[in-house]
Design an enzyme around this catalytic site. Structure first.
Site, PDB file in Angstrom:
ATOM      1  N   ILE A 226      20.214  40.221   7.406  1.00  0.00           N
ATOM      2  CA  ILE A 226      19.471  40.026   6.830  1.00  0.00           C
ATOM      3  C   ILE A 226      19.822  38.450   6.782  1.00  0.00           C
ATOM      4  CG2 ILE A 226      17.919  40.127   4.611  1.00  0.00           C
ATOM      5  CD1 ILE A 226      17.353  43.267   4.469  1.00  0.00           C
TER       6      ILE A 226
ATOM      7  N   TYR B 158      18.708  58.067  -0.023  1.00  0.00           N
ATOM      8  CA  TYR B 158      19.240  56.217  -0.386  1.00  0.00           C
ATOM      9  C   TYR B 158      19.594  56.493  -1.494  1.00  0.00           C
ATOM     10  CZ  TYR B 158      18.513  50.915  -1.068  1.00  0.00           C
ATOM     11  OH  TYR B 158      18.677  50.184  -1.152  1.00  0.00           O
TER      12      TYR B 158
ATOM     13  N   LYS C 264      19.739  49.810  -6.931  1.00  0.00           N
ATOM     14  CA  LYS C 264      19.363  48.886  -6.455  1.00  0.00           C
ATOM     15  C   LYS C 264      17.701  48.612  -8.374  1.00  0.00           C
ATOM     16  CE  LYS C 264      19.730  46.940  -2.586  1.00  0.00           C
ATOM     17  NZ  LYS C 264      20.551  45.968  -2.474  1.00  0.00           N
TER      18      LYS C 264
HETATM   19  P1  NAD Z   1      24.681  43.926   5.835  1.00  0.00           P
HETATM   20  O1  NAD Z   1      25.559  44.511   5.711  1.00  0.00           O
HETATM   21  O2  NAD Z   1      24.150  43.021   7.221  1.00  0.00           O
HETATM   22  O3  NAD Z   1      25.155  43.240   4.979  1.00  0.00           O
HETATM   23  C1  NAD Z   1      26.045  43.739   3.916  1.00  0.00           C
HETATM   24  C2  NAD Z   1      26.646  42.729   3.431  1.00  0.00           C
HETATM   25  O4  NAD Z   1      27.416  43.071   1.975  1.00  0.00           O
HETATM   26  C3  NAD Z   1      27.726  42.257   4.161  1.00  0.00           C
HETATM   27  O5  NAD Z   1      27.865  41.309   4.947  1.00  0.00           O
HETATM   28  C4  NAD Z   1      29.159  42.547   3.142  1.00  0.00           C
HETATM   29  O6  NAD Z   1      29.842  41.839   3.461  1.00  0.00           O
HETATM   30  C5  NAD Z   1      28.949  42.381   2.028  1.00  0.00           C
HETATM   31  N1  NAD Z   1      29.701  42.767   0.566  1.00  0.00           N
HETATM   32  C6  NAD Z   1      29.194  44.202   0.956  1.00  0.00           C
HETATM   33  N2  NAD Z   1      31.007  44.093   0.216  1.00  0.00           N
HETATM   34  C7  NAD Z   1      30.986  43.303   0.026  1.00  0.00           C
HETATM   35  C8  NAD Z   1      32.329  42.724  -1.188  1.00  0.00           C
HETATM   36  N3  NAD Z   1      32.690  43.898  -2.091  1.00  0.00           N
HETATM   37  N4  NAD Z   1      32.177  40.417  -1.245  1.00  0.00           N
HETATM   38  C9  NAD Z   1      30.840  40.316  -0.869  1.00  0.00           C
HETATM   39  N5  NAD Z   1      30.346  41.132  -0.118  1.00  0.00           N
HETATM   40  C10 NAD Z   1      30.190  42.406  -0.337  1.00  0.00           C
HETATM   41  O7  NAD Z   1      22.941  44.871   5.689  1.00  0.00           O
HETATM   42  P2  NAD Z   1      21.803  43.935   4.988  1.00  0.00           P
HETATM   43  O8  NAD Z   1      21.194  45.210   5.340  1.00  0.00           O
HETATM   44  O9  NAD Z   1      22.124  42.920   5.854  1.00  0.00           O
HETATM   45  O10 NAD Z   1      22.100  43.675   3.155  1.00  0.00           O
HETATM   46  C11 NAD Z   1      21.697  42.627   3.249  1.00  0.00           C
HETATM   47  C12 NAD Z   1      21.111  42.991   1.298  1.00  0.00           C
HETATM   48  O11 NAD Z   1      19.894  43.703   1.788  1.00  0.00           O
HETATM   49  C13 NAD Z   1      22.318  43.746   0.705  1.00  0.00           C
HETATM   50  O12 NAD Z   1      21.627  44.027  -1.002  1.00  0.00           O
HETATM   51  C14 NAD Z   1      21.383  45.571   1.155  1.00  0.00           C
HETATM   52  O13 NAD Z   1      20.951  46.266   0.164  1.00  0.00           O
HETATM   53  C15 NAD Z   1      19.910  44.589   1.020  1.00  0.00           C
HETATM   54  N6  NAD Z   1      18.508  45.520   2.356  1.00  0.00           N
HETATM   55  C16 NAD Z   1      18.482  46.005   3.317  1.00  0.00           C
HETATM   56  C17 NAD Z   1      18.208  46.822   3.574  1.00  0.00           C
HETATM   57  C18 NAD Z   1      17.539  47.448   5.115  1.00  0.00           C
HETATM   58  O14 NAD Z   1      16.569  47.986   5.686  1.00  0.00           O
HETATM   59  N7  NAD Z   1      18.753  46.564   6.131  1.00  0.00           N
HETATM   60  C19 NAD Z   1      15.891  46.517   2.626  1.00  0.00           C
HETATM   61  C20 NAD Z   1      15.881  45.973   1.578  1.00  0.00           C
HETATM   62  C21 NAD Z   1      17.277  45.660   1.351  1.00  0.00           C
END
Ligand code: NAD
Length: 255
Positions: free
Chosen positions: A21, A155, A162
């Site tokens: 994202i 979840y 969250k």
């Molecule tokens: P993603 O795996 O691409 O990104 C997650 C990121 O978190 C990664 O870049 C990872 O390196 C980072 N991360 C994890 N532990 C870390 C740490 N200790 N220090 C620094 N960085 C760390 O996945 P995404 O889905 O793009 O997630 C981004 C955000 O969006 C998250 O908060 C996720 O919960 C939220 N989100 C995702 C969705 C979905 O369906 N994908 C929906 C709603 C919200």
């Protein structure tokens, strides 16, 4: 054409690969004229970023949010390099597989603490050190999911984290708005197939269920999220703070 983020310096945390994202956010912010600064978790993420950025020149800083000292060091280094910033996107979450898969009743203290630490506490730490180098009128944004306010199958612990994150948005908005006129918001994104989502048991079912509840039968994309993020980081959203904005093609209308 003038962009709504012309002249703004925005830090984006959490690009793992082109499906992230945060990567959709980077592209949308750049389309609107922002100077984007990236942070990455570790060497593995840096290698992935190097590939993604082969034809774009963006500054990158390492930041594992598991330690406050890392976050402080990163924002100090960013300040030394680019000066004050105007915004931050925190797109970071983590829970280990056992903690996610076992259901909330079976979550152990270690797993609970790790998930809360990386997925919720880190937003406090990032807001603290980012606001210290932020121009007045800045904007801070995080990413949440409807599992914070509904019991979405599988979840589990991430929904608990969250919920804490969404409460932080409200308290930080009240504090930072008063002192520095900084706005704090979250986007509650619809389910998108990213690396983080593959850690959720039966994530294929979750993605299918989510798409089924959209008003138009289409899941949102990282770019959809990025476009709304651009608005929230811009002065066009000057009156919006402490809010959870759903960018999910209407899933929240039905679930
Ligand atoms: P993603 O795996 O691409 O990104 C997650 C990121 O978190 C990664 O870049 C990872 O390196 C980072 N991360 C994890 N532990 C870390 C740490 N200790 N220090 C620094 N960085 C760390 O996945 P995404 O889905 O793009 O997630 C981004 C955000 O969006 C998250 O908060 C996720 O919960 C939220 N989100 C995702 C969705 C979905 O369906 N994908 C929906 C709603 C919200």
């Amino acid at each position: 054409m003038a962009g709504i983020l012309d002249g703004k310096k925005i830090v984006v945390m959490g690009v793992a690969n082109k499906k992230s994202i945060a990567w959709g956010c980077v592209q949308a912010l750049m389309d609107q004229g922002a100077q984007v600064i990236l942070t990455y978790q570790n060497d593995r993420m840096k290698r992935s970023l190097d590939k993604l950025l082969s034809d774009v020149d963006l500054q990158m800083f390492e930041c594992d949010v598991a330690e406050d000292a890392n976050v402080e060091k990163t924002f100090t280094a960013i300040h030394e390099s680019v000066g004050n910033i105007d915004g931050v996107i925190h797109a970071i979450a983590y829970a280990d597989k056992d903690t996610l898969e076992g259901g909330v009743k079976n979550v152990k203290k270690d797993g609970f603490n790790l998930a809360q630490d990386v997925s919720a506490y880190s937003f406090i730490s990032v807001s603290r050190y980012a606001s210290a180098i932020m121009n007045e009128g800045g904007s801070i944004l995080t990413l949440t999911y409807i599992g914070a306010v509904r019991a979405i199958p599988n979840y589990n612990m991430m929904g608990v984290a969250k919920a804490a994150l969404e409460a932080e948005v409200r308290y930080l908005a009240a504090e930072l708005g008063k002192k520095q006129n900084i706005r704090v918001n979250a986007i509650s994104a619809g389910a998108i197939k990213t690396l983080a989502v593959t850690g959720i048991k039966h994530h294929g079912d979750l993605l299918k269920m989510s798409e089924g509840f959209t008003v138009n039968g289409k899941s949102v994309t990282p770019m959809d999220v990025g476009k709304s993020a651009s608005f929230l980081l811009s002065d066009l959203a000057s009156g919006v703070t402490g809010d959870i904005i759903y960018v999910d093609n209407g899933v929240h209308l039905i679930v």
